[in-house]
Design a protein around this motif. Structure first.
Motif, mmCIF file in Angstrom:
data_model
loop_
_atom_site.group_PDB
_atom_site.id
_atom_site.type_symbol
_atom_site.label_atom_id
_atom_site.label_comp_id
_atom_site.label_asym_id
_atom_site.label_seq_id
_atom_site.Cartn_x
_atom_site.Cartn_y
_atom_site.Cartn_z
ATOM 1 N N MET A 1 53.892 122.203 -11.177
ATOM 2 C CA MET A 1 53.249 121.928 -12.474
ATOM 3 C C MET A 1 51.760 122.289 -12.420
ATOM 4 O O MET A 1 51.074 121.941 -11.462
ATOM 5 C CB MET A 1 53.375 120.427 -12.776
ATOM 6 N N ALA A 2 51.312 122.987 -13.467
ATOM 7 C CA ALA A 2 49.885 123.332 -13.513
ATOM 8 C C ALA A 2 49.053 122.055 -13.681
ATOM 9 O O ALA A 2 49.541 121.070 -14.255
ATOM 10 C CB ALA A 2 49.643 124.259 -14.700
ATOM 11 N N ILE A 3 47.843 122.098 -13.216
ATOM 12 C CA ILE A 3 46.944 120.946 -13.401
ATOM 13 C C ILE A 3 46.590 120.828 -14.880
ATOM 14 O O ILE A 3 46.295 121.831 -15.543
ATOM 15 C CB ILE A 3 45.660 121.138 -12.562
ATOM 16 N N LYS A 4 46.635 119.586 -15.366
ATOM 17 C CA LYS A 4 46.204 119.350 -16.750
ATOM 18 C C LYS A 4 45.055 118.344 -16.742
ATOM 19 O O LYS A 4 45.129 117.344 -16.008
ATOM 20 C CB LYS A 4 47.350 118.767 -17.579
ATOM 21 N N ILE A 5 44.063 118.607 -17.538
ATOM 22 C CA ILE A 5 42.997 117.621 -17.751
ATOM 23 C C ILE A 5 43.041 117.244 -19.219
ATOM 24 O O ILE A 5 43.008 118.120 -20.102
ATOM 25 C CB ILE A 5 41.619 118.174 -17.347
ATOM 26 N N TYR A 6 43.175 115.959 -19.469
ATOM 27 C CA TYR A 6 43.221 115.441 -20.838
ATOM 28 C C TYR A 6 41.805 115.057 -21.231
ATOM 29 O O TYR A 6 41.166 114.233 -20.567
ATOM 30 C CB TYR A 6 44.169 114.239 -20.912
ATOM 31 N N GLY A 7 41.314 115.675 -22.277
ATOM 32 C CA GLY A 7 39.949 115.384 -22.709
ATOM 33 C C GLY A 7 39.396 116.552 -23.480
ATOM 34 O O GLY A 7 40.144 117.399 -23.964
ATOM 35 N N ALA B 1 33.012 117.511 -15.802
ATOM 36 C CA ALA B 1 32.832 117.327 -14.348
ATOM 37 C C ALA B 1 34.179 117.413 -13.633
ATOM 38 O O ALA B 1 34.286 118.035 -12.565
ATOM 39 C CB ALA B 1 32.147 115.987 -14.076
ATOM 40 N N ALA B 2 35.210 116.823 -14.230
ATOM 41 C CA ALA B 2 36.545 116.895 -13.608
ATOM 42 C C ALA B 2 37.010 118.349 -13.546
ATOM 43 O O ALA B 2 37.503 118.821 -12.510
ATOM 44 C CB ALA B 2 37.534 116.038 -14.402
ATOM 45 N N GLY B 3 36.811 119.092 -14.636
ATOM 46 C CA GLY B 3 37.209 120.497 -14.660
ATOM 47 C C GLY B 3 36.398 121.328 -13.675
ATOM 48 O O GLY B 3 36.929 122.233 -13.016
ATOM 49 N N LEU B 4 35.126 120.982 -13.545
ATOM 50 C CA LEU B 4 34.266 121.727 -12.617
ATOM 51 C C LEU B 4 34.745 121.547 -11.168
ATOM 52 O O LEU B 4 34.758 122.509 -10.392
ATOM 53 C CB LEU B 4 32.813 121.238 -12.787
ATOM 54 N N ILE C 1 39.147 111.381 -9.866
ATOM 55 C CA ILE C 1 39.780 112.699 -10.046
ATOM 56 C C ILE C 1 39.095 113.733 -9.151
ATOM 57 O O ILE C 1 39.747 114.470 -8.405
ATOM 58 C CB ILE C 1 39.704 113.139 -11.536
ATOM 59 N N MET C 2 37.767 113.743 -9.190
ATOM 60 C CA MET C 2 37.028 114.751 -8.405
ATOM 61 C C MET C 2 37.277 114.583 -6.908
ATOM 62 O O MET C 2 37.450 115.557 -6.183
ATOM 63 C CB MET C 2 35.524 114.633 -8.693
ATOM 64 N N LYS C 3 37.314 113.330 -6.451
ATOM 65 C CA LYS C 3 37.534 113.089 -5.013
ATOM 66 C C LYS C 3 38.951 113.485 -4.612
ATOM 67 O O LYS C 3 39.170 114.036 -3.540
ATOM 68 C CB LYS C 3 37.300 111.609 -4.690
ATOM 69 N N LEU D 1 27.539 117.908 -8.157
ATOM 70 C CA LEU D 1 28.449 118.441 -9.191
ATOM 71 C C LEU D 1 28.527 117.527 -10.413
ATOM 72 O O LEU D 1 28.474 117.985 -11.553
ATOM 73 C CB LEU D 1 29.830 118.638 -8.557
ATOM 74 N N THR D 2 28.635 116.221 -10.161
ATOM 75 C CA THR D 2 28.859 115.309 -11.288
ATOM 76 C C THR D 2 27.689 115.311 -12.275
ATOM 77 O O THR D 2 27.860 115.006 -13.460
ATOM 78 C CB THR D 2 29.166 113.881 -10.771
ATOM 79 N N HIS D 3 26.492 115.708 -11.807
ATOM 80 C CA HIS D 3 25.324 115.710 -12.695
ATOM 81 C C HIS D 3 25.258 116.936 -13.615
ATOM 82 O O HIS D 3 24.618 116.874 -14.669
ATOM 83 C CB HIS D 3 24.029 115.676 -11.874
ATOM 84 N N THR D 4 25.877 118.042 -13.204
ATOM 85 C CA THR D 4 25.638 119.310 -13.917
ATOM 86 C C THR D 4 25.924 119.198 -15.420
ATOM 87 O O THR D 4 25.064 119.561 -16.238
ATOM 88 C CB THR D 4 26.466 120.451 -13.269
ATOM 89 N N PRO D 5 27.097 118.692 -15.826
ATOM 90 C CA PRO D 5 27.341 118.638 -17.282
ATOM 91 C C PRO D 5 26.421 117.673 -18.023
ATOM 92 O O PRO D 5 26.168 117.856 -19.221
ATOM 93 C CB PRO D 5 28.798 118.160 -17.394
ATOM 94 N N PHE D 6 25.918 116.680 -17.316
ATOM 95 C CA PHE D 6 25.031 115.706 -17.976
ATOM 96 C C PHE D 6 23.671 116.335 -18.291
ATOM 97 O O PHE D 6 23.083 116.092 -19.342
ATOM 98 C CB PHE D 6 24.868 114.456 -17.101
#
Ligand SMILES: N[C@@H](CCC(=O)N[C@@H](CS)C(=O)NCC(=O)O)C(=O)O
Length: 226
Positions: free
Chosen positions: A1-7, A16-19, A66-68, A160-165
């Protein structure tokens, strides 16, 4: 199954999760769903928040979990994101906590006030939040004057978690507020560094990334987040 991100890419937590997925050289599908529908809350996140993550093995919510998970599951592929020594791993976790508990709260207050009234955000709300944000950034400046990345020499999830913010802040804040970033030499160089990574470019090039490309006065705003 492909990875899905809901959002949605309206929200820095989902970005951040997608990154993290892209940094590990994986692909994902971004799925929009009403987060308050029983279908979402029963299957993906009982708190009715985004993002959630799904692959063939697991359904997860909370962006940092998710990221971890992604960083561990795809160990050996793409960029290492957890720190290369025990020391770096500990500092990565420490700065992830700082992001949750010190960075995000004033950022959230500032963003919400701007979304609520982009023309004239409520100064009685924004001013103290900017002051709090400034104090947080001073701590980042001190850290980044001693070390290239938050956890040490290597780029990790803590960065990484800061970039979108910062991406969102740059798009919505006025020039005065943006000076908080540009006036801090090490913070500013770090933001430029983490924002120039190929995975971030790939993410922001996706067609779903349309919310922060416009000026801060865009009417196309979601008022519920961050
Ligand atoms: N700690 C959560 C925060 C998630 C969060 O606040 N998500 C916002 C979008 S940025 C949300 O779903 N807001 C909708 C709501 O609260 O109803 C994480 O890191 O995933």
């Amino acid at each position: 199954m492909a990875i899905k991100i809901y959002g949605s890419f309206r929200w820095p937590f989902a970005m951040a999760a997608g990154l993290a997925v892209y940094e590990k050289d994986q692909e994902f599908e971004l799925v929009r769903m009403d987060m308050k529908l029983p279908e979402y809350m029963n299957n993906f996140n009982p708190f009715g928040k985004s993002p959630s993550y799904q692959d063939e093995d697991i359904i997860l919510f909370e962006s940092k979990a998710i990221m971890k998970y992604v960083a561990t599951k795809f160990d050996g592929q793409g960029s290492p994101l957890l720190g290369s020594t025990v020391h770096e791993q500990a500092l990565c976790n420490q700065w992830l906590e700082v992001h949750s508990h010190s960075f995000t709260p004033p950022h959230r207050v500032i963003s919400k006030a701007i979304f609520r009234n982009p023309e004239q955000p409520d100064a009685s709300v924004v001013k103290p939040a900017l002051e709090a944000f400034e104090k947080v950034l001073d701590i980042y400046e001190a850290r980044l004057s001693a070390s290239k990345y938050l956890a040490g020499d290597s780029y990790t999830l803590a960065d990484l978690t800061h970039t979108p913010f910062f991406y969102m802040f740059n798009a919505i804040a006025d020039e005065g507020a943006q000076k908080l970033l540009t006036s801090r030499k090490h913070v500013y160089a770090w933001i430029q560094d983490i924002s120039s990574r190929p995975a971030w470019k790939k993410l922001t090039d996706r067609p779903e990334n349309k919310y922060y490309k416009r000026s801060r006065y865009s009417s196309n705003r979601d008022k519920s987040c961050p």
